[in-house]
Design a protein around this motif. Structure first.
Motif, short mmCIF file in Angstrom:
data_model
loop_
_atom_site.label_atom_id
_atom_site.label_comp_id
_atom_site.label_asym_id
_atom_site.label_seq_id
_atom_site.Cartn_x
_atom_site.Cartn_y
_atom_site.Cartn_z
N SER A 32 9.67 32.15 -20.52
CA SER A 32 9.91 30.80 -21.03
C SER A 32 9.16 29.75 -20.23
CB SER A 32 11.41 30.50 -21.02
OG SER A 32 12.11 31.33 -21.93
N ILE A 33 9.08 29.94 -18.92
CA ILE A 33 8.34 29.01 -18.07
C ILE A 33 6.86 29.05 -18.44
CG2 ILE A 33 7.63 28.50 -15.69
CD1 ILE A 33 10.39 29.69 -14.85
N GLY A 34 6.33 30.25 -18.63
CA GLY A 34 4.93 30.37 -19.04
C GLY A 34 4.66 29.69 -20.36
N ARG A 35 5.59 29.79 -21.31
CA ARG A 35 5.43 29.13 -22.61
C ARG A 35 5.35 27.61 -22.42
NH1 ARG A 35 9.68 31.14 -25.19
NH2 ARG A 35 8.49 32.86 -26.07
N MET A 36 6.17 27.08 -21.51
CA MET A 36 6.16 25.64 -21.25
C MET A 36 4.83 25.19 -20.66
SD MET A 36 8.91 23.53 -18.95
CE MET A 36 8.68 24.68 -17.60
N PHE A 37 4.27 25.97 -19.73
CA PHE A 37 2.99 25.60 -19.13
C PHE A 37 1.84 25.73 -20.14
CE2 PHE A 37 4.94 26.49 -14.84
CZ PHE A 37 4.83 25.19 -14.39
N ARG A 38 1.90 26.72 -21.03
CA ARG A 38 0.87 26.83 -22.07
C ARG A 38 0.91 25.62 -22.99
NH1 ARG A 38 2.51 32.21 -22.26
NH2 ARG A 38 3.67 31.86 -24.21
N LEU A 39 2.11 25.21 -23.37
CA LEU A 39 2.22 24.03 -24.22
C LEU A 39 1.68 22.80 -23.50
CD1 LEU A 39 3.31 22.62 -26.81
CD2 LEU A 39 5.41 22.19 -25.51
N GLY A 40 2.00 22.65 -22.22
CA GLY A 40 1.51 21.50 -21.47
C GLY A 40 -0.01 21.43 -21.44
N ARG A 41 -0.64 22.58 -21.24
CA ARG A 41 -2.11 22.59 -21.24
C ARG A 41 -2.67 22.27 -22.62
NH1 ARG A 41 -6.61 23.77 -18.69
NH2 ARG A 41 -8.28 24.94 -19.72
N ALA A 42 -2.06 22.84 -23.65
CA ALA A 42 -2.53 22.55 -25.01
C ALA A 42 -2.38 21.07 -25.33
CB ALA A 42 -1.76 23.40 -26.02
N LEU A 43 -1.29 20.47 -24.92
CA LEU A 43 -1.08 19.04 -25.17
C LEU A 43 -2.15 18.19 -24.50
CD1 LEU A 43 2.79 18.92 -24.78
CD2 LEU A 43 1.54 18.09 -26.78
N ARG A 44 -2.48 18.52 -23.26
CA ARG A 44 -3.52 17.75 -22.56
C ARG A 44 -4.86 17.88 -23.26
NH1 ARG A 44 -0.65 19.90 -18.19
NH2 ARG A 44 -2.20 21.53 -17.83
N LEU A 45 -5.20 19.10 -23.71
CA LEU A 45 -6.47 19.31 -24.39
C LEU A 45 -6.50 18.55 -25.72
CD1 LEU A 45 -6.89 23.12 -23.69
CD2 LEU A 45 -8.41 21.32 -22.88
N LEU A 46 -5.41 18.63 -26.47
CA LEU A 46 -5.36 17.92 -27.75
C LEU A 46 -5.42 16.41 -27.54
CD1 LEU A 46 -2.62 20.10 -29.47
CD2 LEU A 46 -5.02 19.96 -30.15
N ALA A 47 -4.75 15.93 -26.50
CA ALA A 47 -4.78 14.49 -26.20
C ALA A 47 -6.19 14.02 -25.84
CB ALA A 47 -3.81 14.17 -25.08
#
Length: 318
Positions: free
Chosen positions: A223-238
């Motif tokens: 679950s922690i890994g899923r949160m970090f993957r989402l965080g990276r995707a959000l930064r890239l999309l932003a």
């Protein structure tokens, strides 16, 4: 005293002001950031907050915040709790925070293992929960809130929080150093480090790693890994990346995998989420600026009237 102020903005008429500062160096990196908010506009605000890699302690000295979840059953009314001072553990889905435009609080962003030491309870008891701060800190939370209300500037308030946290952290349970180390490895890999490999590097079995992280961080390594993957995707999309590029560089199998995780953890598609951020990026001159809760992160968006967040009920601690 606290470190340098990172942000300060105020309304000329005095109806609102916001500030952010680094804690005293002795408290870092376990205590990440202080955020101060004071709204007296009388204009309600609603924000959709998504999972972030820290535990939040909000010490309020104004009107309550309302934390709203989605209905458990189709057609049911949204559920919510009203709290002046609150603790939020690590979250796996979105939640809507709202207030009536009259609120004052200091938010403390904590590394999970520091929260474990501060609150003295297994962090899985806080995961996906928002609890009254007094349930964990007792009368200390109320005394700090009263002291904050007596101050007239954010520097003085942040110094009070520095002193309180220094006292409180001196007596809590000592976290296992390998928990923080494992967390940092997951963060550096953007959540892509396989759990079995991480366990081998720590010297634990997979089961031991899962149990320690649940106890002292709140979630499993998956679950922690899923949160970090989402965080990276959000930064890239932003930053303007396409969903295909964001998916590939964040460790998702494909765009469908990214969309599935994105909707599960934000309640929206990438297009919907960033459209909401763009629409809420400018406010009338009488309103405070819109900003994310941490530097260099994407954490929130203006919430629609019926945002698809999940319920966040209260639960008694063991």
């Amino acid at each position: 005293m606290s470190g340098s102020v990172l942000q300060y903005a105020a309304c000329p008429e005095g109806t609102w002001d916001v500030a952010a500062a680094r804690p005293h160096p002795a408290l870092r990196p376990g205590v990440r950031l202080y955020r101060g908010v004071r709204f007296g506009t009388g204009q309600p605000r609603r924000r959709l907050e998504i999972p972030v890699p820290w535990v939040s302690l909000v010490v309020g000295f104004g009107s309550p915040l309302r934390l709203v979840g989605a209905p458990r059953q189709p057609g049911a009314a949204p559920s919510g709790v009203r709290l002046v001072s609150a603790v939020a553990g690590l979250q796996t889905g979105p939640v809507v925070g709202e207030h009536d435009g009259r609120v004052a609080a200091v938010e403390v962003l904590l590394a999970p293992w520091t929260a474990y030491r501060l609150f003295g309870v297994p962090l899985h008891a806080l995961a996906d929960r928002h609890l009254p701060a007094a349930e964990l800190l007792g009368a200390r939370a109320d005394r700090l809130a009263e002291a904050l209300a007596e101050q007239h500037d954010w520097t003085s308030r942040f110094m009070l929080v520095d002193r309180a946290l220094t006292r409180w952290l001196a007596t809590g349970p000592v976290p296992e150093p390998r928990v923080a180390w494992a967390w940092r490895q997951l963060a550096r890999s953007g959540g892509r480090l396989p759990v079995a490999e991480l366990a081998a590097r720590t010297g634990w079995s997979v089961r031991q790693l899962e149990n320690r992280l649940k106890e002292q961080a709140g979630l499993t390594p998956k679950s922690i890994g899923r949160m970090f993957r989402l965080g990276r995707a959000l930064r890239l999309l932003a930053d303007g990346s396409s969903t295909a590029v964001a998916a590939a560089e964040s460790g998702y199998c494909d765009q469908s995998h990214l969309h599935l995780d994105f909707r599960r953890m934000t309640g929206a598609t990438p297009r919907e989420f960033f459209a909401a951020r763009a629409a809420g990026g400018s406010l009338p001159p009488s309103g405070p600026p819109v900003s994310d809760r941490g530097t260099g992160t994407v954490t929130s968006a203006p919430a629609p009237e019926h945002a698809p967040a999940r319920p966040r009920g209260r639960r008694r601690l063991p």
